[in-house]
Write a protein that holds these residues in place. Structure first.
Motif, PDB file in Angstrom:
ATOM      1  N   GLN A 361      81.649  43.604  61.407  1.00  0.00           N
ATOM      2  CA  GLN A 361      82.529  42.590  61.989  1.00  0.00           C
ATOM      3  C   GLN A 361      81.811  41.855  63.117  1.00  0.00           C
ATOM      4  O   GLN A 361      81.895  40.629  63.223  1.00  0.00           O
ATOM      5  CB  GLN A 361      83.823  43.233  62.510  1.00  0.00           C
ATOM      6  CG  GLN A 361      84.844  42.205  63.000  1.00  0.00           C
ATOM      7  CD  GLN A 361      86.060  42.850  63.632  1.00  0.00           C
ATOM      8  OE1 GLN A 361      86.097  44.062  63.884  1.00  0.00           O
ATOM      9  NE2 GLN A 361      87.076  42.037  63.912  1.00  0.00           N
ATOM     10  N   GLU A 365      80.741  37.849  63.308  1.00  0.00           N
ATOM     11  CA  GLU A 365      81.204  37.009  64.426  1.00  0.00           C
ATOM     12  C   GLU A 365      80.007  36.403  65.163  1.00  0.00           C
ATOM     13  O   GLU A 365      80.047  35.232  65.577  1.00  0.00           O
ATOM     14  CB  GLU A 365      82.051  37.840  65.396  1.00  0.00           C
ATOM     15  CG  GLU A 365      82.569  37.064  66.606  1.00  0.00           C
ATOM     16  CD  GLU A 365      83.525  35.939  66.249  1.00  0.00           C
ATOM     17  OE1 GLU A 365      83.640  34.978  67.059  1.00  0.00           O
ATOM     18  OE2 GLU A 365      84.165  36.005  65.176  1.00  0.00           O
ATOM     19  N   GLN A 368      78.847  33.567  63.214  1.00  0.00           N
ATOM     20  CA  GLN A 368      79.751  32.429  63.422  1.00  0.00           C
ATOM     21  C   GLN A 368      79.413  31.687  64.712  1.00  0.00           C
ATOM     22  O   GLN A 368      79.300  30.453  64.724  1.00  0.00           O
ATOM     23  CB  GLN A 368      81.204  32.929  63.453  1.00  0.00           C
ATOM     24  CG  GLN A 368      82.239  31.908  63.926  1.00  0.00           C
ATOM     25  CD  GLN A 368      82.391  30.726  62.987  1.00  0.00           C
ATOM     26  OE1 GLN A 368      81.999  30.799  61.827  1.00  0.00           O
ATOM     27  NE2 GLN A 368      82.971  29.638  63.484  1.00  0.00           N
ATOM     28  N   TRP A 402      89.393  39.877  66.356  1.00  0.00           N
ATOM     29  CA  TRP A 402      88.182  39.062  66.343  1.00  0.00           C
ATOM     30  C   TRP A 402      87.903  38.443  67.708  1.00  0.00           C
ATOM     31  O   TRP A 402      86.748  38.247  68.087  1.00  0.00           O
ATOM     32  CB  TRP A 402      88.308  37.966  65.274  1.00  0.00           C
ATOM     33  CG  TRP A 402      88.176  38.504  63.877  1.00  0.00           C
ATOM     34  CD1 TRP A 402      89.171  39.023  63.100  1.00  0.00           C
ATOM     35  CD2 TRP A 402      86.984  38.597  63.107  1.00  0.00           C
ATOM     36  NE1 TRP A 402      88.677  39.442  61.888  1.00  0.00           N
ATOM     37  CE2 TRP A 402      87.328  39.176  61.854  1.00  0.00           C
ATOM     38  CE3 TRP A 402      85.662  38.243  63.319  1.00  0.00           C
ATOM     39  CZ2 TRP A 402      86.394  39.413  60.847  1.00  0.00           C
ATOM     40  CZ3 TRP A 402      84.730  38.464  62.312  1.00  0.00           C
ATOM     41  CH2 TRP A 402      85.085  39.047  61.103  1.00  0.00           C
ATOM     42  N   ASP A 403      88.936  38.163  68.438  1.00  0.00           N
ATOM     43  CA  ASP A 403      88.758  37.573  69.773  1.00  0.00           C
ATOM     44  C   ASP A 403      88.392  38.622  70.824  1.00  0.00           C
ATOM     45  O   ASP A 403      88.121  38.281  71.976  1.00  0.00           O
ATOM     46  CB  ASP A 403      90.041  36.848  70.201  1.00  0.00           C
ATOM     47  CG  ASP A 403      90.338  35.654  69.303  1.00  0.00           C
ATOM     48  OD1 ASP A 403      89.380  35.025  68.825  1.00  0.00           O
ATOM     49  OD2 ASP A 403      91.536  35.365  69.090  1.00  0.00           O
ATOM     50  N   GLN A 448      87.934  38.914  55.848  1.00  0.00           N
ATOM     51  CA  GLN A 448      88.631  38.343  57.003  1.00  0.00           C
ATOM     52  C   GLN A 448      87.798  37.242  57.655  1.00  0.00           C
ATOM     53  O   GLN A 448      88.347  36.239  58.125  1.00  0.00           O
ATOM     54  CB  GLN A 448      88.953  39.436  58.026  1.00  0.00           C
ATOM     55  CG  GLN A 448      90.142  40.291  57.652  1.00  0.00           C
ATOM     56  CD  GLN A 448      90.649  41.139  58.813  1.00  0.00           C
ATOM     57  OE1 GLN A 448      90.267  40.938  59.983  1.00  0.00           O
ATOM     58  NE2 GLN A 448      91.518  42.082  58.510  1.00  0.00           N
ATOM     59  N   GLU A 451      88.342  34.250  55.455  1.00  0.00           N
ATOM     60  CA  GLU A 451      89.699  33.744  55.662  1.00  0.00           C
ATOM     61  C   GLU A 451      89.804  33.007  56.993  1.00  0.00           C
ATOM     62  O   GLU A 451      90.474  31.977  57.105  1.00  0.00           O
ATOM     63  CB  GLU A 451      90.682  34.921  55.617  1.00  0.00           C
ATOM     64  CG  GLU A 451      92.136  34.538  55.757  1.00  0.00           C
ATOM     65  CD  GLU A 451      93.037  35.751  55.817  1.00  0.00           C
ATOM     66  OE1 GLU A 451      94.252  35.564  55.983  1.00  0.00           O
ATOM     67  OE2 GLU A 451      92.522  36.892  55.712  1.00  0.00           O
ATOM     68  N   ARG A 452      89.115  33.506  58.013  1.00  0.00           N
ATOM     69  CA  ARG A 452      89.205  32.956  59.369  1.00  0.00           C
ATOM     70  C   ARG A 452      88.328  31.720  59.553  1.00  0.00           C
ATOM     71  O   ARG A 452      88.742  30.736  60.188  1.00  0.00           O
ATOM     72  CB  ARG A 452      88.791  34.056  60.363  1.00  0.00           C
ATOM     73  CG  ARG A 452      88.878  33.686  61.842  1.00  0.00           C
ATOM     74  CD  ARG A 452      88.456  34.900  62.673  1.00  0.00           C
ATOM     75  NE  ARG A 452      88.424  34.614  64.102  1.00  0.00           N
ATOM     76  CZ  ARG A 452      89.441  34.766  64.933  1.00  0.00           C
ATOM     77  NH1 ARG A 452      90.611  35.184  64.472  1.00  0.00           N
ATOM     78  NH2 ARG A 452      89.320  34.509  66.229  1.00  0.00           N
ATOM     79  N   TYR A 453      87.121  31.753  58.982  1.00  0.00           N
ATOM     80  CA  TYR A 453      86.142  30.709  59.297  1.00  0.00           C
ATOM     81  C   TYR A 453      85.698  29.877  58.078  1.00  0.00           C
ATOM     82  O   TYR A 453      84.949  28.911  58.251  1.00  0.00           O
ATOM     83  CB  TYR A 453      84.892  31.339  59.914  1.00  0.00           C
ATOM     84  CG  TYR A 453      85.136  32.011  61.237  1.00  0.00           C
ATOM     85  CD1 TYR A 453      85.659  31.299  62.317  1.00  0.00           C
ATOM     86  CD2 TYR A 453      84.850  33.372  61.430  1.00  0.00           C
ATOM     87  CE1 TYR A 453      85.882  31.913  63.548  1.00  0.00           C
ATOM     88  CE2 TYR A 453      85.060  33.989  62.657  1.00  0.00           C
ATOM     89  CZ  TYR A 453      85.573  33.260  63.705  1.00  0.00           C
ATOM     90  OH  TYR A 453      85.781  33.869  64.923  1.00  0.00           O
TER      91      TYR A 453
END
Length: 535
Positions: A361, A365, A368, A402-403, A448, A451-453
């Motif tokens: 994860q 991130e 990203q 994620w944050d 995820q 889905e998020r990015y």
């Protein structure tokens, strides 16, 4: 007398030692080895000095063969194949690094010392045993001769009648066959190096101009992702599959709601249990890279890899995210990557999870933030290696917000609360449990992230690099791994409609199975590339 009996038992056991874990059963050691009878005659008739020379030569030879058989057993357990005496020596430093990550520095040193002591003993003990037995036989030459004659007659009768115990022939010529097999293997290795070099020089797309490579993917952000040890076992083993199946079902539903569709099939990996780089290079190069020699040959060549094809067009920026790389990585050129982020360049300040330097994860991130979110003139082609499902599958990360990822220190408490790898590494039940959980974690992290990015132009191709070791997958497991293509644009999946792949993230049991080396050409062809052979 007891020492002499032990010496004889040791020699016979060493002569009969199988080279495969599944053959380690009592019946394997109840056989009558022809080599023992032949050598007994030799020791009985030789004068003292030649006899001592023979015992030293025979003892060292027996010790070396015993060591090689034990290496075969270990390699069969972890890699699904025997030990290659030409190619596999460079793997030992990697094995020691794995022990450091799993057992800690002290544990790794202790294991290394134990291995060295055992190796030295296996070279010395056969010599001492044969010296003792040789002296006894020389002193009792007549008795030795009669005994050998009787046992030789028994050996011939057992051979003629094909007598077996628990399916194992009583009459054995194991050492002779082993030496011959080693010799044949060395010859095959040397021959294979030459033949593979010629094969690697022929490339159906090697001369294709950049303008004629993957024209049907222009403007798409491409992501190729390898999930460590994500194999068919994860979807078919009754103890592991239920959790992984549920994760895939939930992820398929979530991605569908986000506008993504997927197709999945099976690829047969060139490696098993470990050696991820062999799977990566096979998938990307379109060549069957199943040993270190082939890997060196292809990675130092100008072979067009799948990822390099995007670089060659000039229409993509190319980046690699390699959290498992902790030293110089000259293969960057082979992969066709403009920029590579290794384990020390992703900003992670949290704990390691055994061999895995950081949770998947966090890796995603960091990708990203460092690359995927940036505005650029060209689309992005990325190659990402996810490592959280690497053995020993302890401790295992958990998903966090994620944050909340920050610099990764949020994983400190999770790592401390996880299982101790020393408790899991040799336990099949715990290994299976941890393996399944780690695959669920990796799949959840990746889906995820998408889905998020993910955007309308995102195309994700993800697959396993190989099956997990036999402690999890079982003896004689297939080498199949799942491979999935995900996109929002329906035209992307329409291009591979004739592949016969299953809809969704889970390939059906009867979905097509291709060799992993065939994917490159199929993919390039499906998306409009024009072959221009180069040889």
């Amino acid at each position: 007398m007891a020492v002499t009996v032990l010496a004889g038992a040791f020699v016979v056991a060493a002569l009969l030692l199988p080279s495969k874990p599944e053959s380690l059963k009592f019946a394997a050691f109840t056989r009558l080895p022809m080599e023992a009878l032949t050598f007994a005659v030799l020791l009985a008739v030789l004068p003292r000095r030649p006899r001592l020379t023979a015992t030293w030569i025979g003892g060292i030879t027996l010790g070396v063969l015993t060591l090689l058989n034990l290496l075969d057993i270990g390699f069969q357990e972890y890699l699904g194949r025997g030990f290659d005496v030409i190619l596999d020596w460079p793997l030992f430093p990697d094995g020691y690094s794995y022990l450091e990550d799993t057992l800690g520095g002290t544990g790794a040193v202790g294991a290394l010392v134990a291995v060295l002591v055992i190796a030295a003993a296996l070279l010395l003990v056969p010599v001492l045993a044969l010296v003792r037995l040789g002296g006894l036989m020389a002193r009792h030459r007549a008795t030795t001769t009669r005994t050998v004659l009787v046992l030789s007659l028994a050996w011939m009768i057992c051979t003629a009648l094909g007598l077996r115990i628990d399916g194992v022939p009583v009459a054995a010529e194991r050492t002779v066959h082993t030496v011959q097999a080693r010799n044949d293997s060395i010859r095959e290795t040397l021959r294979d190096e030459q033949e593979f070099a010629r094969t690697a020089g022929v490339d159906a797309f090697g001369g294709t101009p950049g303008s004629e490579l993957v024209p049907d993917l222009r403007g798409k952000d491409m992501i190729f992702t390898f999930i460590e040890s994500y194999g068919r076992t994860a979807l078919e083993d009754p103890e592991i599959a239920p959790g992984v199946e549920q994760t895939l079902a939930d992820s398929t539903k979530a991605l569908t709601e986000a506008g993504f569709q997927a197709k999945s099939g099976w690829l047969t990996s060139a490696t098993y249990g470990a050696g991820s780089w062999l799977g990566h290079s096979t998938f990307l190069s379109g060549l069957w890279v199943d040993n270190q020699s082939r890997y060196r040959t292809v990675t130092t060549s100008d072979r067009l890899t799948l990822t390099k094809a995007f670089q060659k067009t000039g229409d993509w920026d190319t980046v690699g995210v390699m959290p498992g790389v902790q030293k110089g990585w000259p293969e960057q050129r082979f992969h066709g990557l403009d920029k590579v982020y290794n384990a020390f360049q992703l900003g992670y300040q949290g704990p390691k999870f055994s061999w895995s330097t950081m949770p998947d994860q966090y890796t995603l991130e960091a990708y990203q933030q460092l690359e995927h979110s940036k505005k650029r003139d060209k689309p992005l082609m990325s190659e990402i290696i996810l490592t959280s499902s690497h053995q020993p599958w302890a401790p295992i990360p958990k998903m966090v917000g994620w944050d909340e990822l920050g610099n990764g220190s949020v994983f400190d408490a999770i790592e401390k609360a996880g299982s101790d790898p020393k408790d899991v590494i040799a336990d099949s039940t715990l290994s299976k449990e941890g393996y399944g959980q780690s695959i669920q974690y990796s799949l959840t992290s990746l889906t995820q992230f998408l889905e998020r990015y993910g955007t309308d132009d995102t195309v994700l191709v993800f697959l396993g690099d190989h099956q997990p070791i036999s402690r999890v997958s079982g003896d004689h497991a297939s080498r199949d791994v799942p491979c999935t293509v995900v996109a929002k644009d329906p035209a992307v999946l329409d291009k591979i409609a004739d592949w016969g792949w299953s809809d969704g993230l889970r390939p059906a049991q009867d979905a097509p199975v291709w060799k992993m080396s065939s994917f490159r050409d199929r993919f390039l062809t499906a998306y409009g590339s024009t072959p221009h052979p180069k040889s």
